[in-house]
Enzyme design. Structure first.
Site, PDB file in Angstrom:
ATOM      1  N   TYR A 118       0.740  -1.184  -0.071  1.00 20.32           N
ATOM      2  CA  TYR A 118      -0.002  -0.046  -0.051  1.00 20.32           C
ATOM      3  C   TYR A 118       0.881   1.102  -0.104  1.00 20.32           C
ATOM      4  CZ  TYR A 118      -3.456   3.681   1.499  1.00 20.32           C
ATOM      5  OH  TYR A 118      -3.988   4.708   1.666  1.00 20.32           O
ATOM      6  N   GLU A 206      -3.555   7.711  -3.881  1.00 26.52           N
ATOM      7  CA  GLU A 206      -3.508   6.241  -3.344  1.00 26.52           C
ATOM      8  C   GLU A 206      -3.223   5.217  -4.219  1.00 26.52           C
ATOM      9  OE1 GLU A 206      -6.106   4.416   0.077  1.00 26.52           O
ATOM     10  OE2 GLU A 206      -7.056   4.492  -1.699  1.00 26.52           O
TER      11      GLU A 206
END
Length: 401
Positions: A118, A206
């Site tokens: 991530y 993101e």
């Protein structure tokens, strides 16, 4: 402002961030052509909506058919899945219960995934800089990781005056468990994402998942989301053109056209306030008195009669609104201007729901006189608590009648 995954990846690629090959498709023919051009043997068919959790989502029309992201092994499957997903309503944990209509899909090369990570960059108000958030646990909700295994999240702060440096990269790389040979590959990704973040005036980027793929352990962005600072869009007409109005709340879009700050909420008490802080306080006290706000609406300090009128009409166009609370503290914003706008809008739409108005500040007496002589059923309030109590009571009485 948000954009679709395919648009985000096109932006990232311009800044040197490795992304899988793919092409957006608006018809089955385009989907088939995209798949043929990519070559396979594995393709990923991805619904394009502004919501996370697409892979785990379900379609209202056919919940048993699968999620909004599907891995297929033939061109015929690409076309058939496209037909099953296009113009269908995809419901995820981020857009439930109403869901979002899928109006295009992204056909992407399949990737041989070894490990998922991530990565995100956000504007950090606490440090007045940019913060990198990374984790070895990619492909899942970062909120869940933060709650259950916070030690697996790495946070690195960047001073925008000095920018991204090698020690930032090493802290991220070692924190998510990369091998030494992969640090250079992560460095290309991280530098590109940081450059894109600054150059586009993004408030968040993101990448979930950031993936290690293939025999050489390349690091690529398998998914991507951008959120841009609306106040900076005047500098980025090319980005503003990427806006998909279908993905935006119609009330919020209409408000933006009139330079109003509006956010749709789930309650029944419409709010019109000047100043973000006062608006939040107004919503809080409505909840304290036993009701729920239907919106956040800040008309700003320099609103005109016309803008106030439009704000009032936007509130009334929401069918869930059962009463309206106007709470104005007139500093730059004059109370008589607010009163004129409220009166004009109420007469124009033939107001039939309770309206409570609390005015204080510049030209307050003139504003109150205008309201009192308007001939409308406007309930005056002396202060914010009094106003909240009155609007809740008025709505309850009307519903009980």
């Amino acid at each position: 402002m948000n954009i679709h995954e395919y648009q985000a990846k096109e932006l990232l690629a311009k800044f040197g961030v490795p992304v899988p090959k793919g092409k957006v498709a608006f018809s089955a023919q385009e989907a088939r052509a995209a798949a043929e051009g990519l070559g396979g043997p594995i393709w990923v068919v991805k619904s394009q909506i502004h919501a996370g959790g697409r892979g785990k989502g379900t379609f209202k029309e056919s919940p048993e058919s699968g999620g909004g992201v599907r891995v297929v092994k033939s061109i015929d499957e690409v076309a058939s899945n496209f037909d099953n997903m296009l113009n269908k309503t995809l419901v995820t944990h981020q857009n439930a219960p109403e869901g979002s209509v899928v109006r295009c899909l992204y056909i992407e090369d399949g990737s041989d995934i070894k490990k998922e990570y991530y990565l995100s960059l956000v504007v950090d108000r606490a440090t007045s800089g940019v913060t990198i958030i990374a984790s070895s646990e990619g492909g899942m909700d970062i909120e869940k990781v933060a709650e259950e295994t916070p030690d697996k999240i790495v946070t690195v702060h960047i001073d925008p005056a000095t920018g991204l440096h090698g020690f930032h990269l090493r802290k991220v790389a070692f924190g998510i468990g990369l091998e030494a040979a992969q640090i250079k590959k992560l460095g290309k990704v991280l530098q590109g994402v940081y450059d894109a973040f600054v150059a586009t005036d993004a408030s968040q980027i993101e990448i979930n998942p950031l993936a290690e793929v293939g025999p050489d352990g390349d690091i690529i962005a398998l998914d991507a989301k951008f959120n841009f600072d609306d106040n900076a869009l005047f500098r980025h007409k090319d980005i503003e053109e990427l806006r998909d109005e279908h993905e935006e709340d119609p009330f919020e879009r209409r408000a933006a056209e009139h330079e109003l700050s509006y956010v749709k909420m789930d309650g029944t008490i419409g709010c019109m306030v000047n100043g973000a802080g006062l608006a939040m306080a107004t919503m809080d006290i409505i909840k304290l008195k036993g009701a729920e706000p239907a919106n956040f609406l800040d008309v700003g300090g320099g609103a005109t009669k016309e803008r106030v009128t439009e704000a009032f009409k936007i509130i009334l166009s929401d069918p869930s609104v059962e009463g309206i609370l106007v709470n104005i503290f007139g500093g730059i914003m004059r109370c008589d201007v607010i009163a004129e706008g409220v009166i004009a809008a109420a007469k124009d739409v033939e107001l039939s729901i309770p309206l409570v108005v609390r005015l204080e500040g510049t030209n307050v007496e003139k504003g109150k006189e205008l309201l009192a002589s308007s001939g409308l059923a406007i309930v005056p309030a002396d202060n914010l608590e009094d106003a909240a109590e009155k609007i809740v009571a008025e709505v309850q009485n009307k519903n009980a009648a």
